[in-house]
Design a protein around this motif. Sequence first.
Motif, PDB file in Angstrom:
ATOM      1  N   GLY A  55      63.644  37.146  57.494  1.00 54.74           N
ATOM      2  CA  GLY A  55      63.224  36.447  56.290  1.00 54.74           C
ATOM      3  C   GLY A  55      62.375  35.222  56.562  1.00 54.74           C
ATOM      4  N   GLY A  56      61.937  35.058  57.827  1.00 52.91           N
ATOM      5  CA  GLY A  56      61.154  33.895  58.194  1.00 52.91           C
ATOM      6  C   GLY A  56      59.660  34.117  58.097  1.00 52.91           C
ATOM      7  N   LYS A  57      58.913  33.049  58.385  1.00 53.66           N
ATOM      8  CA  LYS A  57      57.462  33.093  58.372  1.00 53.66           C
ATOM      9  C   LYS A  57      56.944  32.827  59.784  1.00 53.66           C
ATOM     10  CE  LYS A  57      56.934  31.463  53.602  1.00 53.66           C
ATOM     11  NZ  LYS A  57      56.337  30.419  52.732  1.00 53.66           N
ATOM     12  N   ALA A  58      55.982  33.633  60.227  1.00 54.02           N
ATOM     13  CA  ALA A  58      55.458  33.471  61.585  1.00 54.02           C
ATOM     14  C   ALA A  58      54.014  33.933  61.649  1.00 54.02           C
ATOM     15  CB  ALA A  58      56.303  34.249  62.583  1.00 54.02           C
ATOM     16  N   LEU A  59      53.320  33.424  62.647  1.00 55.47           N
ATOM     17  CA  LEU A  59      51.926  33.765  62.907  1.00 55.47           C
ATOM     18  C   LEU A  59      51.748  33.958  64.399  1.00 55.47           C
ATOM     19  CD1 LEU A  59      48.860  33.860  61.976  1.00 55.47           C
ATOM     20  CD2 LEU A  59      48.813  31.414  62.557  1.00 55.47           C
ATOM     21  N   ALA A  60      51.110  35.052  64.794  1.00 53.84           N
ATOM     22  CA  ALA A  60      50.809  35.304  66.204  1.00 53.84           C
ATOM     23  C   ALA A  60      49.391  34.833  66.514  1.00 53.84           C
ATOM     24  CB  ALA A  60      50.947  36.788  66.518  1.00 53.84           C
ATOM     25  N   VAL A  61      49.245  34.115  67.625  1.00 51.22           N
ATOM     26  CA  VAL A  61      47.940  33.646  68.079  1.00 51.22           C
ATOM     27  C   VAL A  61      47.772  34.031  69.540  1.00 51.22           C
ATOM     28  CG1 VAL A  61      46.441  31.664  68.467  1.00 51.22           C
ATOM     29  CG2 VAL A  61      47.959  31.704  66.479  1.00 51.22           C
ATOM     30  N   THR A  62      46.801  34.865  69.824  1.00 50.23           N
ATOM     31  CA  THR A  62      46.527  35.226  71.209  1.00 50.23           C
ATOM     32  C   THR A  62      45.780  34.081  71.874  1.00 50.23           C
ATOM     33  OG1 THR A  62      46.365  37.542  70.559  1.00 50.23           O
ATOM     34  CG2 THR A  62      45.504  36.951  72.720  1.00 50.23           C
ATOM     35  N   ALA A  63      46.332  33.578  72.973  1.00 55.71           N
ATOM     36  CA  ALA A  63      45.740  32.405  73.610  1.00 55.71           C
ATOM     37  C   ALA A  63      46.138  32.342  75.077  1.00 55.71           C
ATOM     38  CB  ALA A  63      46.189  31.120  72.906  1.00 55.71           C
ATOM     39  N   ASP A  64      45.249  31.791  75.881  1.00 53.70           N
ATOM     40  CA  ASP A  64      45.486  31.534  77.294  1.00 53.70           C
ATOM     41  C   ASP A  64      45.642  30.032  77.453  1.00 53.70           C
ATOM     42  OD1 ASP A  64      45.309  31.043  80.021  1.00 53.70           O
ATOM     43  OD2 ASP A  64      43.746  32.542  80.370  1.00 53.70           O
ATOM     44  N   VAL A  65      46.834  29.573  77.837  1.00 57.78           N
ATOM     45  CA  VAL A  65      47.114  28.139  77.877  1.00 57.78           C
ATOM     46  C   VAL A  65      46.327  27.409  78.954  1.00 57.78           C
ATOM     47  CG1 VAL A  65      49.398  28.331  76.830  1.00 57.78           C
ATOM     48  CG2 VAL A  65      49.159  28.511  79.333  1.00 57.78           C
ATOM     49  N   THR A  66      45.669  28.127  79.844  1.00 59.62           N
ATOM     50  CA  THR A  66      44.860  27.469  80.874  1.00 59.62           C
ATOM     51  C   THR A  66      43.445  27.180  80.388  1.00 59.62           C
ATOM     52  OG1 THR A  66      44.012  29.509  81.894  1.00 59.62           O
ATOM     53  CG2 THR A  66      46.168  28.714  82.637  1.00 59.62           C
ATOM     54  N   ARG A  67      43.127  27.566  79.152  1.00 56.15           N
ATOM     55  CA  ARG A  67      41.792  27.357  78.590  1.00 56.15           C
ATOM     56  C   ARG A  67      41.873  26.283  77.501  1.00 56.15           C
ATOM     57  NH1 ARG A  67      38.061  31.556  78.860  1.00 56.15           N
ATOM     58  NH2 ARG A  67      37.527  31.227  76.678  1.00 56.15           N
ATOM     59  N   PRO A  68      41.111  25.186  77.642  1.00 60.30           N
ATOM     60  CA  PRO A  68      41.209  24.108  76.650  1.00 60.30           C
ATOM     61  C   PRO A  68      40.870  24.554  75.244  1.00 60.30           C
ATOM     62  CG  PRO A  68      39.367  23.740  78.168  1.00 60.30           C
ATOM     63  CD  PRO A  68      40.181  24.847  78.735  1.00 60.30           C
ATOM     64  N   GLU A  69      39.905  25.462  75.101  1.00 60.93           N
ATOM     65  CA  GLU A  69      39.545  25.911  73.759  1.00 60.93           C
ATOM     66  C   GLU A  69      40.677  26.700  73.110  1.00 60.93           C
ATOM     67  OE1 GLU A  69      37.301  28.672  76.709  1.00 60.93           O
ATOM     68  OE2 GLU A  69      38.022  26.597  76.605  1.00 60.93           O
ATOM     69  N   ASP A  70      41.447  27.436  73.919  1.00 60.10           N
ATOM     70  CA  ASP A  70      42.579  28.181  73.377  1.00 60.10           C
ATOM     71  C   ASP A  70      43.713  27.240  72.979  1.00 60.10           C
ATOM     72  OD1 ASP A  70      41.032  30.354  74.015  1.00 60.10           O
ATOM     73  OD2 ASP A  70      42.596  31.419  75.113  1.00 60.10           O
TER      74      ASP A  70
END
Length: 254
Positions: A55-70
């Motif tokens: 019953g929650g709200k969530a959003l998936a974001v594909t990202a590479d934490v080693t990239r500043p733009e991500d």
Amino acid sequence: MTSRFTDRTALVTGAGSGIGRAIALAFAAEGARVVVAGRRREPLDETVRLIEDQGGKALAVTADVTRPEDAESMVRAAVDTFGSLDVAVNNAGVFRGGAPLADLPEADWRTQLDTNVTGVFLPLRAEIHRMRAQPSGGAIVNIASTFGAHTRVPGATGYAASKAAVSALTRGAALDHIGEGVRINAVSPGAVETPMSLRPGETEADREERARATLPLGRVSSTAEIAAAVLYLASDDASSVVGTDLVVDSGATA
């Protein structure tokens, strides 16, 4: 369950499995809107499905934490979708070990530094930029490890160095930014019921037997227990806790 995070937005990196997924589910269960981030979309979508099934709200974001733009895009996605970024958990990490330091390939050394240190620094910086601009500030929890600032073992020196850096980064950033309303802490797990704690060739049953013989508690920690520690530090219950490194390790470093 309580509702400590109702109307708050939480960002969790490395949320496609293991500790990260457990943390994301725990925040959702306590009312948070959760942004789950990681490199691979499929496991993130599964985390979102599990949250929505609750019953929650969530959003998936594909990202590479080693990239500043991500790192910037994760924060931007949270704010654009849910209106704020109130909590962040920098959990993404990798382990490359099993050999003495002199035999550690340079590629493995760099991978651990890139993901475990730079991959905390870049999201942390982006999260602070947003939180200090909000009247409500925010809370950040970095996932370090008992390997590093608390203990060392043969064959994991590179990993320990990277996680010790997370502990130091946490404490320094906490002092730098508490005056701006951003409260930063760390959790240092010991052995947890994830594949990372399995030794080469070891089964889960083997690990349980080893834990009974070597850990004061007699077992490894569950992912839910790590999540509980994270939620405590991120909550108003810990409003005066600044720059701590909370060890959750079944008594291994007691």
